[in-house]
Design an enzyme around this catalytic site. Structure first.
Site, PDB file in Angstrom:
ATOM      1  N   CYS A  20      25.680  45.678  29.561  1.00  0.00           N
ATOM      2  CA  CYS A  20      26.935  45.387  28.847  1.00  0.00           C
ATOM      3  C   CYS A  20      27.362  46.608  28.032  1.00  0.00           C
ATOM      4  O   CYS A  20      26.519  47.415  27.610  1.00  0.00           O
ATOM      5  CB  CYS A  20      26.762  44.204  27.897  1.00  0.00           C
ATOM      6  SG  CYS A  20      26.455  42.627  28.705  1.00  0.00           S
ATOM      7  N   CYS A  27      40.063  45.020  41.562  1.00  0.00           N
ATOM      8  CA  CYS A  27      38.920  45.214  40.667  1.00  0.00           C
ATOM      9  C   CYS A  27      38.873  46.651  40.154  1.00  0.00           C
ATOM     10  O   CYS A  27      37.870  47.086  39.601  1.00  0.00           O
ATOM     11  CB  CYS A  27      37.611  44.850  41.363  1.00  0.00           C
ATOM     12  SG  CYS A  27      37.290  45.751  42.890  1.00  0.00           S
ATOM     13  N   ASP A  78      43.052  41.580  48.634  1.00  0.00           N
ATOM     14  CA  ASP A  78      41.935  41.549  47.676  1.00  0.00           C
ATOM     15  C   ASP A  78      40.896  42.598  48.075  1.00  0.00           C
ATOM     16  O   ASP A  78      39.815  42.263  48.568  1.00  0.00           O
ATOM     17  CB  ASP A  78      41.321  40.147  47.645  1.00  0.00           C
ATOM     18  CG  ASP A  78      40.194  40.021  46.627  1.00  0.00           C
ATOM     19  OD1 ASP A  78      40.157  40.834  45.685  1.00  0.00           O
ATOM     20  OD2 ASP A  78      39.349  39.118  46.790  1.00  0.00           O
ATOM     21  N   GLN A 124      32.084  36.031  44.233  1.00  0.00           N
ATOM     22  CA  GLN A 124      32.408  36.516  42.895  1.00  0.00           C
ATOM     23  C   GLN A 124      31.257  36.238  41.931  1.00  0.00           C
ATOM     24  O   GLN A 124      30.586  35.200  42.000  1.00  0.00           O
ATOM     25  CB  GLN A 124      33.688  35.860  42.379  1.00  0.00           C
ATOM     26  CG  GLN A 124      34.934  36.249  43.161  1.00  0.00           C
ATOM     27  CD  GLN A 124      35.328  37.706  42.964  1.00  0.00           C
ATOM     28  OE1 GLN A 124      34.804  38.415  42.107  1.00  0.00           O
ATOM     29  NE2 GLN A 124      36.286  38.161  43.765  1.00  0.00           N
TER      30      GLN A 124
END
Length: 473
Positions: free
Chosen positions: A98, A429, A393, A290
């Protein structure tokens, strides 16, 4: 008053020759603060947040920019929060999974939305007519897909399982994870003990996680055949903790469910639901799905709504994968084609189509094709014929070849029996490649960007997922 660094430990004393404090103006795509020195030189500051006044330990210098790490905070952002995970921060051995846990989640959403708008304008010279409301959901325990590294540290005689350390190839020493599902986080220490007890503990470099709301599956990469002793330990672990073991001895094609003899292939598969369309999607742990199933459900429904489908529409779903968008579109349209680069994913999409075709009128006509979508030509595109709408996509590389081919056909005024799609919904993305492709659509193909917005698929990371709608003038 000087504050602590994001990880909570006291920062080091500033050296005597430290530069003057810098005002952080914004964040970049790597969640680094951006500041300018008095001479205009850009400084990227890891750990700093917008509107903070900070001191920086610079560790890399170039002619036009510098890179450093936050050392002191003189004025703290109102959006700075205490990270929930003890492994997050700037300290030595911190986990690199993160990058934004020190920033309020609502501020993360706002910043990612701004990143999309800035990229569209600065890279593509495109300004959406309308900004879509951000799509976001759970801030924690959302990550149902993950690739975890496994390392046996011989000097310490212990196994590490997790993400890499910040800016390092080493594996973080972590016993819990706040973004993995809670049940998976609780398994990290038992998994470490299991791998330590294997005879092949030095030959298992990777553990891939694939979860559904009811099943936890692990794909264990092993470099050599597992011994009967190791296989028995895996069986005991599966029984004790209610997980599936899939084994991978070589490439992706070698992945198989452990002890799968006599189990039909459909029963081995995992599945997720798209409740708005009453669809069930089957997949194997190595197939692309996903990471965040909660956001995926909302994303699919929103994309289908933005397509504004009528019963007479013929629609192409580019980069269709296992049919995540194709089949929901097929509940409303006249005809759908799904095109995908991987033949194995095309096979899976066809399987899902048959699985969900429980009645003759359940889904419209659907066909799937395998094609290299990074090698699309205007001739190939022309051969497909006219379709009313597109959904795109693509992966991070974007859809440059596809959009270029569309531009080329549109600019050939003499073409007959072909016309461009009236509406395109583009899921991205990578804001940079979206902006590049949007620029082509708007400035060379005659489209208008009607709307754009972000989806927070990966909270606390710098990853930005987005959606944009284009209409032909």
């Amino acid at each position: 008053m000087t504050q602590n660094t994001p990880s909570g430990e006291s920062p080091p004393f500033a050296p005597k020759d430290q530069q003057l404090p810098l005002l952080i103006e914004s964040l970049d795509l790597d969640a680094q603060g951006i500041a300018h020195k008095a001479d205009g030189k850009v400084v990227f500051v890891e750990g700093a947040l917008p509107f903070e006044l900070v001191n920086v330990n610079v560790h890399r210098k170039k002619n036009n920019w510098e890179l450093g790490t936050l050392s002191h905070i003189h004025k703290e952002s109102s959006q700075r929060v205490k990270p929930q995970c003890i492994y997050f921060g700037l300290h030595s051995n911190a986990c690199g999974g993160c990058k934004m846990q020190h920033l309020n989640p609502s501020a993360q959403v706002a910043i990612k939305q701004r990143v999309i708008e800035d990229n569209l304008w600065h890279l593509g010279k495109v300004k959406p007519e309308f900004i879509l409301r951000p799509i976001h959901g759970l801030d924690w325990y959302y990550r149902y897909r993950a690739r975890l590294s496994v390392r046996y540290v011989r000097k310490k005689a212990k196994v590490l399982i997790g993400f890499h350390e910040r800016k390092s190839s080493y594996v973080a020493d972590m016993s819990s994870c706040e973004v993995l599902p809670a049940k998976v986080s609780q398994l990290l220490l038992p998994l470490r003990a299991l791998i330590e007890s294997l005879e092949a503990r030095e030959d298992c470099p990777q553990l891939e996680l694939a979860c559904t709301k009811t099943t936890i599956a692990f794909v264990l990469r092993h470099m050599h055949p597992l011994s009967p002793h190791d296989l028995e330990l895996l069986r005991r672990f599966a029984t004790a903790y209610g997980v599936q073991w899939w084994l991978q001895s070589k490439g992706p094609e070698s992945v198989k469910l452990m002890d799968s003899e006599g189990v039909d292939s459909e029963s081995q598969m995992l599945s997720y639901e798209l409740p708005d369309f009453d669809l069930v999607m089957k997949f194997r742990p190595i197939d692309f799905t996903q990471v965040n199933p909660f956001i995926n459900e909302v994303m699919v429904s929103k994309a289908v709504s933005l397509l504004d489908i009528s019963k007479t529409d013929r629609i192409i779903d580019w980069f269709c994968g296992l049919g995540n968008f194709t089949l929901p579109i097929a509940t409303l349209a006249k005809e759908v084609i799904g095109i995908e680069g991987s033949q194995s994913m095309v096979d899976l999409a066809q399987f899902n189509f048959k699985l969900n075709s429980i009645s003759p009128d359940r889904l419209c006509s659907v066909n799937f094709y395998a094609q290299n979508l990074f090698d699309v030509t205007d001739e190939k595109l022309y051969e497909l014929g006219f379709f009313d709408k597109w959904l795109i996509d693509p992966p991070r590389e974007g859809a440059h070849a596809l959009i270029n081919s569309l531009v080329s056909l549109i600019q050939k005024k003499e073409l007959t029996n072909w016309s461009a799609p009236k509406r395109i919904v583009y899921i991205s993305c990578n804001p940079a490649t979206l902006a590049r492709d949007a620029g082509l659509l708007v400035h060379q193909a005659g489209y208008v960007c009607k709307s754009a917005g972000m989806l927070n698929m990966f909270p606390h990371t710098a990853h930005v997922e987005s959606m944009a709608v284009f209409e032909l003038k």
